[in-house]
Design an enzyme around this catalytic site. Sequence first.
Site, PDB file in Angstrom:
ATOM      1  N   ASP A 130      56.459 -60.956  22.987  1.00 38.60           N
ATOM      2  CA  ASP A 130      57.397 -59.836  22.936  1.00 38.60           C
ATOM      3  C   ASP A 130      58.857 -60.262  23.038  1.00 38.60           C
ATOM      4  O   ASP A 130      59.747 -59.565  22.532  1.00 38.60           O
ATOM      5  CB  ASP A 130      57.088 -58.840  24.061  1.00 38.60           C
ATOM      6  CG  ASP A 130      55.892 -57.951  23.732  1.00 38.60           C
ATOM      7  OD1 ASP A 130      55.446 -57.968  22.576  1.00 38.60           O
ATOM      8  OD2 ASP A 130      55.411 -57.243  24.636  1.00 38.60           O
TER       9      ASP A 130
ATOM     10  N   ASP B 128      53.723 -50.120  19.641  1.00 41.20           N
ATOM     11  CA  ASP B 128      54.352 -49.856  20.934  1.00 41.20           C
ATOM     12  C   ASP B 128      55.856 -49.697  20.797  1.00 41.20           C
ATOM     13  O   ASP B 128      56.448 -48.732  21.305  1.00 41.20           O
ATOM     14  CB  ASP B 128      54.073 -51.012  21.907  1.00 41.20           C
ATOM     15  CG  ASP B 128      52.783 -50.821  22.684  1.00 41.20           C
ATOM     16  OD1 ASP B 128      52.410 -49.660  22.942  1.00 41.20           O
ATOM     17  OD2 ASP B 128      52.147 -51.827  23.026  1.00 41.20           O
TER      18      ASP B 128
ATOM     19  N   ASP C 231      44.102 -55.776  24.543  1.00 44.57           N
ATOM     20  CA  ASP C 231      45.229 -54.946  24.953  1.00 44.57           C
ATOM     21  C   ASP C 231      45.643 -55.213  26.403  1.00 44.57           C
ATOM     22  O   ASP C 231      44.795 -55.253  27.309  1.00 44.57           O
ATOM     23  CB  ASP C 231      44.860 -53.463  24.797  1.00 44.57           C
ATOM     24  CG  ASP C 231      45.969 -52.524  25.213  1.00 44.57           C
ATOM     25  OD1 ASP C 231      47.038 -52.564  24.583  1.00 44.57           O
ATOM     26  OD2 ASP C 231      45.767 -51.764  26.175  1.00 44.57           O
TER      27      ASP C 231
ATOM     28  N   GLU D   9      47.470 -59.536  24.513  1.00 47.23           N
ATOM     29  CA  GLU D   9      48.779 -58.917  24.704  1.00 47.23           C
ATOM     30  C   GLU D   9      49.091 -58.985  26.193  1.00 47.23           C
ATOM     31  O   GLU D   9      48.278 -58.579  27.017  1.00 47.23           O
ATOM     32  CB  GLU D   9      48.796 -57.462  24.259  1.00 47.23           C
ATOM     33  CG  GLU D   9      50.178 -56.830  24.429  1.00 47.23           C
ATOM     34  CD  GLU D   9      50.160 -55.338  24.683  1.00 47.23           C
ATOM     35  OE1 GLU D   9      51.247 -54.730  24.671  1.00 47.23           O
ATOM     36  OE2 GLU D   9      49.079 -54.768  24.909  1.00 47.23           O
TER      37      GLU D   9
ATOM     38  N   ASN E 261      56.597 -45.791  21.154  1.00 51.41           N
ATOM     39  CA  ASN E 261      57.006 -45.429  22.507  1.00 51.41           C
ATOM     40  C   ASN E 261      58.479 -45.040  22.601  1.00 51.41           C
ATOM     41  O   ASN E 261      58.995 -44.809  23.696  1.00 51.41           O
ATOM     42  CB  ASN E 261      56.689 -46.574  23.482  1.00 51.41           C
ATOM     43  CG  ASN E 261      55.204 -46.605  23.830  1.00 51.41           C
ATOM     44  OD1 ASN E 261      54.563 -45.560  23.904  1.00 51.41           O
ATOM     45  ND2 ASN E 261      54.662 -47.793  24.022  1.00 51.41           N
TER      46      ASN E 261
ATOM     47  N   ARG F 127      42.146 -58.490  19.431  1.00 50.16           N
ATOM     48  CA  ARG F 127      43.429 -58.400  20.118  1.00 50.16           C
ATOM     49  C   ARG F 127      43.145 -57.659  21.426  1.00 50.16           C
ATOM     50  O   ARG F 127      42.721 -56.506  21.423  1.00 50.16           O
ATOM     51  CB  ARG F 127      44.441 -57.655  19.257  1.00 50.16           C
ATOM     52  CG  ARG F 127      45.843 -57.533  19.863  1.00 50.16           C
ATOM     53  CD  ARG F 127      46.014 -56.206  20.548  1.00 50.16           C
ATOM     54  NE  ARG F 127      47.395 -55.951  20.951  1.00 50.16           N
ATOM     55  CZ  ARG F 127      47.776 -54.896  21.660  1.00 50.16           C
ATOM     56  NH1 ARG F 127      46.885 -54.012  22.059  1.00 50.16           N
ATOM     57  NH2 ARG F 127      49.029 -54.722  21.996  1.00 50.16           N
TER      58      ARG F 127
END
Length: 614
Positions: free
Chosen positions: A325, A394, A263, A300, A398, A261
Amino acid sequence: MSIVRKIGAHYQAGRGTTFTVWAPKASQVELALQSPATKKIPLQREAFGYWTALEEEAGPGTRYMYTLNGEKDRPDPASQSQPDGVHAASAVTDHGSFPWADQQWEGLPLEQLIIYELHVGTFSGEGTFDGVRKQLPELKELGITAIEIMPVAEFPGGRNWGYDGVFPFAAQSTYGGPEALKELVNACHAHGIAVVLDVVYNHMGPEGNYLNEYGHYFTHRYNTPWGDALNFDDAHSDNVRNFFYQNALMWLRDFHIDALRLDAVHAIYDTGARHFLQELREHVTQLEEQEGRKYLLIAESDQSDVRLINPINQGGYGLDAQWFDDYHHVIHTLVTGERDGYFEDYGKPEQLQKALEHTFVYNGLYSEHRKKTLGTDATDNPASQFVVCSQNHDQVGNRMLGERLSQLVSFEMLKAVAGLVLLSPYVPMLFMGEEYGEENPFLYFVSHTDKELVEAVRRGRKEEFSYFASKGVAPDPQSEDTYLRSRLQRSYMTNEKQGKLREFYKELIRLRKTSPALARPDKPYMQVKLEEEKLVLHLIHTGQEPHLYCLFNISNQTQQATLLPAAAGTWKPVLHSADTAWGGPGAEMPHSLQAGKSYTLPAAAFIILEQETK
C-alpha cells in the site's frame, strides 16, 4: 500440522453423499433433507464434535439443512451452494463431473502477473460470472495475465462488495453459483489468464451467520471492528482453523483457482506457536505436491511486515507475496495533494525513491497517523513479492463519493501514474475501468434483508463521513441506484480520449511483457534518482540489455531534466506519454539523448528511452 478433516457435503458417483459438520455445541444433529424427498436422518457423533452420515440417495442438487437439538433447521456452515440465499437450504454439488479443459495449464509465476481487479456485480451489465467470461477477450487483448475477483462467498441479497459473506465455501448464487464460476475459470485458463480469488478469513458478515449455533467459531479474547474475532488460537481453535484450511484447498483444488488474495491478514488474531498463515502455507504446499503445480498465496496487510513472505525456515509464514500500500499512498498524495486520514504519513517526494529502492516507506519509522513505530526492512525481498496499484476497491470505494483517480487528476497525470505502476519493478495491478479512465464511481453498496442492520449500516456510513459534510451526503449503501451507478460504462468504445488512454495502457503492458530490461525487474537491477523539488524521477532498468530509461515529470509544470551521468551511451525514445497518439497535447521527440544532455518534459508526462546496443 493441526487436525485435517473434510467438512460439508461430498458427493461420489455411485456411492451417494457424505455429510460432515462440526457442531460441538449440539447434543443432537439430524440431516433434514428437503428435496427430492423430505426426511430426517440422524448423524453420528465422532471425536472433537464432528457429526457425519452417508446418504446414498442424496445426489447433486439435493437440498438440505441440519436440525440442531431437534429444534432449529440451519444451513450447512460449509455449504458449497446456497441457491436461494443465506437463510435457505444448502444444496449438494458435484465437483467430479465438471468438464475441465485446462489440463495443460500450469499457472503463471509472480513476475509475469499483470493483475486486473474486478467486482463481478459491477464489471458487466449482467453482473454475473458469465458476464465476466464474455469480457475475457477484451482483457486478453489489453494484455492482462490475471484477474483478481473480489470475494464471491455467499452474502445476503444480490448487491455487496463480498466482504459480508457468511458461507465461505459457496460461490454467490446471484452471480451464477459454483458451476458458473468453474466455467469462468476454465475460460480464463483457455485465454492464458490466471485467476486470483479474494477470500476473507478475518471476519464473517452479520446477516445469515449461524456459525455460533454450531460451534466455537468466535472468541472473546480480541475486539475487532466486526465484534468477536474468529477463533484461531483459543479453545477448540483447531477445528476452526481446519474450516478455513479446507476452504482454501477447495478453491484451489476443485475450482482450479491459481491464487488466493487473503484479505486483511493483520486482523487474523493468532498468538499460537504456529500461526494460521504458516499452517495454511504448509497445507497448500502439500496440495502442490499432490497436484504437481504451484499455487500462490498473496496477503493484504497494513503492517509492512516481511514476516508474511519470508520463508518458514527463516521465521516467516512463507506466503508468496503481499499488497504494498505504501506505493499507492506515495503516488496518490504526490499527484492529488490529499493528506487526510492515513495519507498524513505520506506526501513527501523522497518517499517515492525510497519505495522504489527499499519497498516499505515505514520500515521501522514512527508513523504520525498511527502514533507508533511501524514496519520492517524489505530491501532484500524480491520486487515480485509485492503487488502495487494506483487504484483498488478499497482506495476508491472507501471514499465517501467513490471517486476514481480520473475525477481527481488531469488526463495527462493519469498516464504518468499508469507509467509509475506498470514500469515499477513490482507486480502491477489495475482496478477495473482504470485502463480507460472510467468516470462512474465505485461506491459502497449492500442489500441486507434485516431492516435494523440496514439502518445500522446507513448510520455508520453517515458517521464515518460526517466531517465531509461540505462535499455532500454519503450515498445510501442499501439503494439499488448506488449499486447501478458503480457499474462500468465501457465508454472507451465511443469516447475517443478514453479509447486512446486504453491504447496507451495496452502499449505500456506490451513494453513490460516484451522489453528484455523488464523481463525480471527487480530492485538490484535499477537505478533510481528523484529530483525532489522538480518532482522529476529517473528510473533506469538494467536487468538485461537494452536497458530502459524511464524519465518522469509528475509535477504540474514543465521541467528540464538532465540524463544521469551513469546513463552511458546513446538513448533512443520509444514512447512519450504526451504524444497525440495517446490523447496528449503533443511533444517534441528527441532523435536521441545522452548522459548529461537535458530534455524538456511537459507537465505530468514521461518518456521511455531505450539504450542503443552495438
